[in-house]
Design an enzyme around this catalytic site. Structure first.
Site, PDB file in Angstrom:
ATOM      1  N   HIS A 129      -7.518  -5.605  -1.169  1.00 57.87           N
ATOM      2  CA  HIS A 129      -6.376  -4.877  -0.616  1.00 57.87           C
ATOM      3  C   HIS A 129      -5.829  -5.524   0.652  1.00 57.87           C
ATOM      4  O   HIS A 129      -4.675  -5.298   1.013  1.00 57.87           O
ATOM      5  CB  HIS A 129      -6.809  -3.436  -0.332  1.00 57.87           C
ATOM      6  CG  HIS A 129      -5.682  -2.490  -0.080  1.00 57.87           C
ATOM      7  ND1 HIS A 129      -4.766  -2.135  -1.049  1.00 57.87           N
ATOM      8  CD2 HIS A 129      -5.310  -1.813   1.043  1.00 57.87           C
ATOM      9  CE1 HIS A 129      -3.896  -1.283  -0.557  1.00 57.87           C
ATOM     10  NE2 HIS A 129      -4.194  -1.078   0.720  1.00 57.87           N
ATOM     11  N   SER A 147       0.854  -1.183   0.000  1.00 61.75           N
ATOM     12  CA  SER A 147       0.000   0.000   0.000  1.00 61.75           C
ATOM     13  C   SER A 147       0.897   1.242   0.000  1.00 61.75           C
ATOM     14  O   SER A 147       1.679   1.427  -0.930  1.00 61.75           O
ATOM     15  CB  SER A 147      -0.953  -0.048   1.198  1.00 61.75           C
ATOM     16  OG  SER A 147      -1.987   0.871   1.057  1.00 61.75           O
TER      17      SER A 147
END
Length: 656
Positions: free
Chosen positions: A628, A516
C-alpha cells in the site's frame, strides 16, 4: 542561471534528513540522512552528527539503520541494522571510537531497543511465532522445505507492509527482552499471547503497554503500565492507543502522547502529563482542539522516528502540534501552561531537545528537509545542514499559494494551488490531487509528485477536505458516515474557487488523481461528474461490501468510517463507487499494488472488469511485489514507473 525542471528521477537526487537525537552531556546531535541509490534500486540510511565543529558522517555502509538511541551518559549510541543472520539486530557505537559491536543475535530479529535508566542494560522487542518450529526445520535448505498450512483463529491475521504475498498470516506475539552490556546475558522480561510494547525506561523499571484482551479481534486499545521494583501498576486512562511516553530526568513526571477512541480513528492525538508519585494524569492539549504530532502526507521524508514531545528540563517540555496545514513547535510546563514557540509555514517532522535548544528536521514546500537548531534563550532558528542545497539551487521549484474558501455549507476549507513551473498564464491544464486517510492532511511540506506535475506545465490543486487532520475535531470527524457527500462537495468547491480566481485555468483540461481514500474519491468523482478530462485512481476502494471482508482493517474500518456492516448492504453499496460505474465517462487509469492488504487488489480488479465490460476507456497497471505504501517507500524503480504511468495518462488526453 537557467535552472533544471523537476524530473521524476529526482527522487535519486533528493535526500531525507530526519530524526535528530541530542547526545546527553555534549554539544552534539545525531541524525539520519537517507538517499535512494538508482543503480542498487535501494534506500540507504546512515548516521550523521552535528557539533560545534560542524557536520560529520558516522556510518557509511550501504544499509538502512534505524532506532537511534543514546545512553544516558552519552558514551554509547545504539541503533538497529541487519546483523550476521540478515535479521535486524541491535548494534552499539562507542563515543570514544572503534568499530560497531553487534549486541543481539535474535533468530527473528529485534525492534524498539532502548537503554535502561542507568545505561547498563538494553531493552528490546522480539516478535516470536506462536507455533515455533524446531531448530532443525528452521535451518533446513530452502529448496527442501515444503509449504505448511497456517491455521487462522483471529480476524486480525494479516497486515499491509509485512513481507510476502500473504501479509504474514503466521500468528506471532511481541515480547520484551533485556540484555546486560557487561555479561551479554539475555532475559525475557515480558511474554505471552499478547503484544507487549516498551515505551520508556525509568529509575527502577520501565513503562510498557499490552493489548491483552478477552476479545482481541475487537480490542483496539492498549493498557499502559509502569513497572517499578518488580511491581506493575496500571496508569489509568481512557481506552485508546499510546503513541509515546517520555520521562523527565528527575523521574517525577511522564509525558504521554495518546489517542482515545471517542471518535475512533478520527480522534485527535492529545498530550497528557502524568505525575509518578501521585498517579495524577492531566490532559494538556485537548482544549486546543488540534492534534499533537502529525499525519502529514508527503513522498520524500524517510526514516522518521521519535516522540512528538520531549523534556527541556525537569519542569518544561516542548511538543509538536498540527495546526491548519502546518506542524509547529509548542512549549509547556508541569503546571499545565502551554503556548506556541515556533509557528510558520513549515512541517516539523522530527524533534529532540536539551536545556539550551530544540533540534528539528524541517521541510517546507520548497525544501525537502534540513536540520535546524532553535535556541531557547534567544528564540532564534539556525539552519545546521545544507544536505539538499545543491538540488534546490539548481532546480526550478514552485512555491504553492495558500488558499481558503467556503464550501457548500459555509465550512471553511484550506489548501494549496501551484502554478506551472514556467509560470505560463495562458490556458493552463490543472491536476486535482486528493490525499489518503482520510484522516491525514496535506501540509506546508515538500511534495515531489506535485512539483513533477507543475514542471510538466500543469497547475496543481490540493486541499484538505473535511476528514483531514490539523483542523478541529468536528472537522476531522465530519467525513465519517458521509463518504462521497460533504468531502466530495468540498473538492468540487475547491475547483470552482480556483476557476473563478484564476481565469487562465482551462476548465476543459481538468485532471484528477488520488490514492487510498483519495483513490476512493477519484472513483467516486468519475461516477458523479464528467468535469475531468482523465483520471488516475491509485490503491483505491471501489466496493465497501467486499472491502469489509478482504482488507486487513476492513471489518472495523467499515464500522467506523461508513458506519455500516454486512447487515446493512444498502448503506455499504450506496457509498461504493462501483455502484455508479454505468455513469463513468472519464478515461480512468487504475494503478494498484499486488501485495496491498490495506486496499486489496481485488478492489481494482472489480472496477476494471466492470468498466471494460461496459466498454469504458480504462487501463489497469499492477505493481508486483509492492504494498500500500508504494508511492512513499516502495521500490524506487516502481515509484518512478508509477509517476511515469500517471503523467503519460494525463498527457495522452491533454488537449493542446
Amino acid at each position: 542561471m537557467n535552472k533544471n525542471t523537476v524530473k521524476i528521477n529526482d527522487i535519486f537526487n533528493i535526500k531525507s534528513v530526519a530524526t535528530p537525537k541530542v547526545v546527553p552531556n555534549s554539544d552534539r546531535v545525531t541524525y539520519y540522512v537517507t538517499r535512494i541509490d538508482e543503480e542498487d534500486n535501494a534506500y540507504y540510511t546512515n548516521l550523521h552528527q552535528y557539533s560545534g565543529n560542524g557536520n560529520m558522517q558516522l556510518t557509511y555502509s550501504k544499509e538502512r539503520v534505524s532506532n537511534l538511541v543514546h545512553s544516558p551518559d552519552g558514551g554509547l549510541t545504539l541503533f538497529i541494522a541487519k546483523g550476521d543472520n540478515d535479521k535486524p539486530q541491535v548494534f552499539i557505537l562507542r563515543e570514544r571510537g572503534g568499530e560497531r559491536e553487534q549486541l543481539t543475535n535474535e533468530k527473528y530479529g529485534v525492534s524498539g531497543a532502548t537503554f535502561c535508566n542507568g545505561g547498563s542494560k538494553v531493552y528490546y522487542h522480539v516478535t516470536v511465532p506462536v507455533d515455533e518450529k524446531d531448530e532443525e526445520d528452521k535451518d533446513m535448505d530452502n529448496s527442501k522445505k515444503r509449504p505448511e498450512p497456517v491455521v487462522v483463529d483471529r480476524m486480525k491475521y494479516k497486515s499491509d507492509g509485512r513481507p510476502g504475498p500473504f501479509g504474514s498470516v503466521e500468528p506471532a506475539f511481541r515480547q520484551i527482552k533485556m540484555i546486560r552490556l557487561d555479561s551479554r546475558e539475555v532475559t525475557t522480561v515480558k511474554s505471552g499471547e499478547e503484544n507487549f510494547t516498551l515505551y520508556e525506561t525509568v529509575r527502577g523499571g520501565f513503562v510498557y503497554a499490552t493489548d491483552k484482551s478477552d476479545n482481541p479481534d475487537f480490542n483496539f486499545s492498549q493498557k499502559l503500565y509502569i513497572r517499578l521494583n518488580g511491581e506493575d501498576t496500571e496508569i489509568i486512562r481512557p481506552d485508546g492507543n499510546i503513541i509515546s511516553v517520555v520521562k523527565n530526568k528527575a523521574n517525577t513526571h511522564l509525558l504521554i502522547t495518546a489517542m482515545d477512541r471517542k471518535y475512533e480513528n478520527a480522534t485527535h492525538v492529545n498530550l497528557e502529563l502524568y505525575e509518578m508519585s501521585s498517579g495524577k494524569r492531566v490532559d494538556l492539549t485537548g482544549k486546543l482542539d488540534k492534534p499533537v504530532g502529525d499525519s502529514v502526507v508527503q513522498d520524500v521524508q524517510q526514516s522518521t522516528e521519535g516522540s512528538p514531545a520531549t523534556w527541556v528540563n525537569d519542569e518544561e517540555f516542548v511538543f509538536l502540534l498540527s495546526d491548519d496545514g502546518s506542524v509547529n513547535l509548542w512549549k509547556g510546563n508541569i503546571d499545565g501552561a502551554i503556548e506556541p514557540l515556533l509557528e510558520g509555514r513549515h512541517n516539523i517532522f522530527g524533534m529532540d531537545a536539551n536545556s539550551d535548544a530544540v533540534y528539528m528536521t524541517i521541510s517546507t514546500p520548497v525544501s525537502p528537509s534540513e536540520l535546524y537548531k532553535f535556541d531557547l534563550k534567544s528564540e532564534t532558528l539556525i539552519q545546521l545542514t545544507e544536505i539538499n542545497k545543491e538540488y534546490i539551487d539548481k532546480t526550478e521549484l514552485v512555491d504553492p499559494e495558500d488558499i481558503s474558501f467556503e464550501s457548500f455549507d459555509g465550512t471553511e476549507v484550506h489548501g494549496w494551488f501551484m502554478k506551472p513551473a514556467n509560470n505560463d498564464t495562458g490556458k493552463t491544464p490543472m491536476v486535482v490531487n486528493i490525499h489518503g486517510g482520510p484522516h491525514t492532511f496535506y501540509a506546508n511540506t515538500f511534495f515531489h509528485e506535485m512539483q513533477v506535475f507543475a514542471s510538466l506545465g500543469y497547475a496543481v490543486l490540493y486541499v484538505n477536505p473535511r476528514g483531514s487532520h490539523s483542523y478541529s475535531q468536528e472537522f476531522v470527524d465530519a467525513v465519517r458516515g458521509d463518504y462521497g457527500n460533504g468531502d466530495y462537495k468540498d473538492i468540487m468547491a475547491a475547483v470552482d474557487f480556483i476557476l473563478e480566481k484564476h481565469d487562465f485555468i482551462d476548465e476543459d483540461n481538468l485532471f484528477v488523481t488520488g490514492g487510498s481514500y483519495g483513490g476512493f474519491m477519484t472513483n467516486w468523482i468519475v461516477g458523479h461528474t464528467n468535469r475531468f478530462k482523465a483520471a488516475v485512481t491509485q490503491r483505491s476502494i471501489s466496493n465497501w461490501i467486499s472491502f469489509r471482508g478482504v482488507s486487513d482493517i476492513g471489518y472495523y474500518f467499515t464500522d467506523w468510517q461508513i458506519k455500516a456492516g454486512i447487515d446493512d448492504l444498502d448503506t455499504l453499496w450506496k457509498h461504493s463507487p462501483l455502484k455508479y460505474v454505468d455513469d463513468v465517462e472519464t478515461p480512468l487509469l487504475i494503478l494498484h499494488s499486488e501485495y496491498d492488504f490495506r486496499c486489496p487488489i481485488e478492489q481494482a480488479e472489480q472496477l476494471y472488469t466492470e468498466l471494460k465490460y461496459r466498454e469504458k476507456e480504462t487501463q489497469f497497471v499492477r505493481f508486483k511485489e509492492a504494498d500500500h505504501n508504494l508511492s512513499r517507500t516502495g521500490a524506487p524503480h516502481l515509484r518512478v514507473a508509477r509517476l511515469e504511468h500517471m503523467t503519460n495518462w494525463f498527457n495522452k488526453y491533454l488537449e493542446q
